[in-house]
Design a protein around this motif. Structure first.
Motif, short mmCIF file in Angstrom:
data_model
loop_
_atom_site.label_atom_id
_atom_site.label_comp_id
_atom_site.label_asym_id
_atom_site.label_seq_id
_atom_site.Cartn_x
_atom_site.Cartn_y
_atom_site.Cartn_z
N LEU A 1 64.42 114.90 -18.97
CA LEU A 1 64.31 115.18 -17.53
C LEU A 1 64.45 116.66 -17.20
O LEU A 1 63.68 117.18 -16.38
N PRO A 2 65.41 117.39 -17.77
CA PRO A 2 65.45 118.83 -17.51
C PRO A 2 64.17 119.56 -17.92
O PRO A 2 63.69 120.44 -17.20
N LEU A 3 63.61 119.18 -19.05
CA LEU A 3 62.35 119.80 -19.47
C LEU A 3 61.21 119.43 -18.53
O LEU A 3 60.34 120.25 -18.22
N GLN A 4 61.23 118.21 -18.04
CA GLN A 4 60.21 117.77 -17.09
C GLN A 4 60.32 118.56 -15.79
O GLN A 4 59.30 118.95 -15.20
N ALA A 5 61.55 118.80 -15.34
CA ALA A 5 61.75 119.60 -14.12
C ALA A 5 61.22 121.01 -14.31
O ALA A 5 60.56 121.58 -13.42
N MET A 6 61.48 121.60 -15.47
CA MET A 6 60.97 122.94 -15.76
C MET A 6 59.45 122.95 -15.75
O MET A 6 58.82 123.87 -15.21
N VAL B 1 58.93 130.51 -16.12
CA VAL B 1 59.77 129.57 -16.85
C VAL B 1 61.24 129.88 -16.54
O VAL B 1 61.70 131.00 -16.79
N PRO B 2 61.98 128.93 -15.97
CA PRO B 2 63.35 129.22 -15.54
C PRO B 2 64.36 129.03 -16.67
O PRO B 2 64.09 128.39 -17.68
N ASN B 3 65.54 129.59 -16.47
CA ASN B 3 66.67 129.25 -17.32
C ASN B 3 67.18 127.86 -16.92
O ASN B 3 67.28 127.55 -15.72
N ASN C 1 69.75 127.12 -23.95
CA ASN C 1 68.84 127.48 -22.87
C ASN C 1 67.47 126.88 -23.17
O ASN C 1 66.79 127.29 -24.13
N LEU C 2 67.06 125.92 -22.37
CA LEU C 2 65.78 125.25 -22.62
C LEU C 2 64.59 126.19 -22.47
O LEU C 2 63.49 125.87 -22.94
N LYS C 3 64.80 127.31 -21.82
CA LYS C 3 63.73 128.29 -21.71
C LYS C 3 63.23 128.71 -23.09
O LYS C 3 62.03 128.96 -23.29
N GLU C 4 64.15 128.75 -24.05
CA GLU C 4 63.80 129.17 -25.41
C GLU C 4 63.02 128.09 -26.16
O GLU C 4 62.46 128.36 -27.22
N PHE D 1 60.86 125.92 -24.40
CA PHE D 1 59.84 125.38 -23.50
C PHE D 1 58.45 125.43 -24.10
O PHE D 1 57.66 124.49 -23.94
N GLU D 2 58.14 126.50 -24.82
CA GLU D 2 56.80 126.60 -25.41
C GLU D 2 56.59 125.51 -26.46
O GLU D 2 55.52 124.89 -26.52
N SER D 3 57.60 125.28 -27.29
CA SER D 3 57.46 124.21 -28.29
C SER D 3 57.37 122.85 -27.60
O SER D 3 56.68 121.94 -28.09
N TYR D 4 58.04 122.69 -26.47
CA TYR D 4 57.95 121.45 -25.71
C TYR D 4 56.52 121.22 -25.21
O TYR D 4 56.00 120.10 -25.29
N ARG D 5 55.88 122.25 -24.74
CA ARG D 5 54.51 122.11 -24.24
C ARG D 5 53.55 121.76 -25.37
O ARG D 5 52.55 121.07 -25.16
N GLN D 6 53.86 122.22 -26.58
CA GLN D 6 52.99 121.94 -27.72
C GLN D 6 53.22 120.54 -28.29
O GLN D 6 52.28 119.87 -28.71
N ASN D 7 54.49 120.12 -28.32
CA ASN D 7 54.81 118.79 -28.87
C ASN D 7 56.06 118.27 -28.16
O ASN D 7 57.19 118.53 -28.58
#
Length: 395
Positions: A156-161, A171-173, A363-366, A368-374
């Motif tokens: 859910l936090p990643l989805q909010a970001m 991309v937020p902290n 910090n999910l900001k770090e 986030f890019e890998s989240y978008r990829q997989n």
């Protein structure tokens, strides 16, 4: 029935003035009513203070039903106002109004609670936020072992970001904070263990013939297992040839199967037991009036089975033997009391120190890019990392 007339969702209605007032005497109330005192290192408080203006999700383990009080005490120490995701079942009586005023909102486990999910996303997209989510999804009743974390607390936090980025924001902290919580009794608990064992032995009309507490504990546990095996028509000759963990798992399987059959649910054998139980409870509530009008005993038998399954979900033979601390003894004895005496919320056995350790924030900001990829792989990796950190910090 009242279940059907209750709101489907209790939103937060945080009242800062009232919450600050409650914080002002929360330590005194916790000490006298809940028999606990928060212990947390100043370095950990400083670590959290540096995140004061950030979006923060606290992810604690959930060993007892008093853990929400401990997190409220943490908010007091930090001088901050938290929001809390709380099981829907907790919103009863005066808590229906009081909990939302403290920043709590409900979640109905076992189904996609859209209102609760939407509320979580809304909070996480605010400029700053302090949100408590128990990622185990329920109480483990075990002081120093962690149940598997559910991925939703990370997803859910990643989805909010992701939603914020899609709206054109950078991309937020957003920080995930692993919180390890365990309790230590401050006095000798030998008299309490002895008294608790005696009450249970009396309930089964057995004599305390074992030379030590552990032997007596196993004697009571054997009676509980036998009674449940008899109630659920299991073959006692076959059961007694199994070890205890096999017998416990056999009981869980039988209870789940009977509940799902009565509600005509397809068995989700690959789903964790706790998730299956929450689904059963959700369906049971939705069909409460129908079942009670048809056969009240069916409703009650299913409900009691789900209570038992949650009570014994994380239990296993060897938990006390591996580390026979007063806390582990009383974890197990409290479980047995809940089963034998049908206690819903047993009182604390003695005064406790609630020991909090704060892991390094992520910090999910770090990520986030890998989240978008997989997405799935990133969520799973973070879930396992946080669970491992919480478990390691309990040692």
């Amino acid at each position: 029935m009242s279940v059907l007339s209750s709101p489907q969702f209790y939103p937060p209605r945080l009242n800062p003035v009232l919450t600050r007032l409650c914080q002002s005497f929360s330590d005194l109330l916790a000490d006298n009513f809940y028999k606990l005192k928060l212990v947390v290192e100043s370095t950990d408080l400083e670590k959290l203070a540096r995140l004061e203006e950030e979006r923060v999700v606290y992810l604690p383990n959930h060993p007892t039903l008093d853990d929400g009080v401990v997190l409220f005490l943490l908010s007091t120490r930090l001088g901050q106002l938290f929001h809390y995701v709380v099981a829907y079942e907790s919103f009863r009586g005066w808590n229906k109004k009081f909990l939302p005023l403290m920043g709590a909102y409900s979640i109905r486990r076992g189904l996609g609670d859209r209102a609760s999910i939407a509320q979580t996303l809304k909070l996480l997209k605010q400029p700053s936020c302090d949100l408590v989510i128990f990622p185990e999804g329920g109480c483990s009743y075990q002081n120093d072992t962690v149940m598997p974390f559910r991925t939703g607390a990370i997803q859910l936090p990643l989805q909010a970001m992701n939603q914020m980025v899609k709206q054109g924001e950078p991309v937020p902290n957003l920080y995930l904070v692993p919180v390890s919580l365990k309790y230590h009794y401050t006095d000798s608990m030998k008299p309490v263990i002895d008294q608790t064992l005696s009450r249970l032995e009396k309930a089964f009309n057995i004599n305390a013939i074992a030379p030590n507490f552990y032997g007596r504990l196993r004697g009571v546990a054997e009676q509980v297992i036998l009674r449940l095996e008899t109630e659920y028509d299991l073959n006692l000759d076959q059961s007694t040839q199994m070890d205890w963990n096999q017998r416990i798992n056999q009981l869980k399987t039988r209870m789940l199967s009977e509940c799902e059959q009565k509600l005509e649910l397809t068995p989700a054998t690959m789903t964790p037991i706790r998730e299956r139980v929450y689904k059963i409870q959700s369906v049971l509530k939705s069909r409460a009036q129908e079942l009670e009008e048809f056969d009240e005993t069916t409703y009650e038998s299913i409900y009691q089975a789900t209570v038992r399954l949650l009570n014994f979900d994380a239990i296993y033979d060897g938990y006390v033997a591996a580390s026979p601390t007063p806390e582990r003894f009383l974890d197990t004895l409290t479980r047995l009391e809940r089963e034998v005496f049908k206690f819903n919320r047993p009182l604390a056995k003695g005064h406790r120190k609630a020991m909090l350790r704060i892991g390094d924030p992520i910090n999910l900001k770090e990520h986030f890019e890998s989240y978008r990829q997989n997405r799935a792989a990133t969520v799973e990796m973070l879930t396992q990392q946080l669970q491992q950190t919480v478990q390691e910090n309990l040692s």
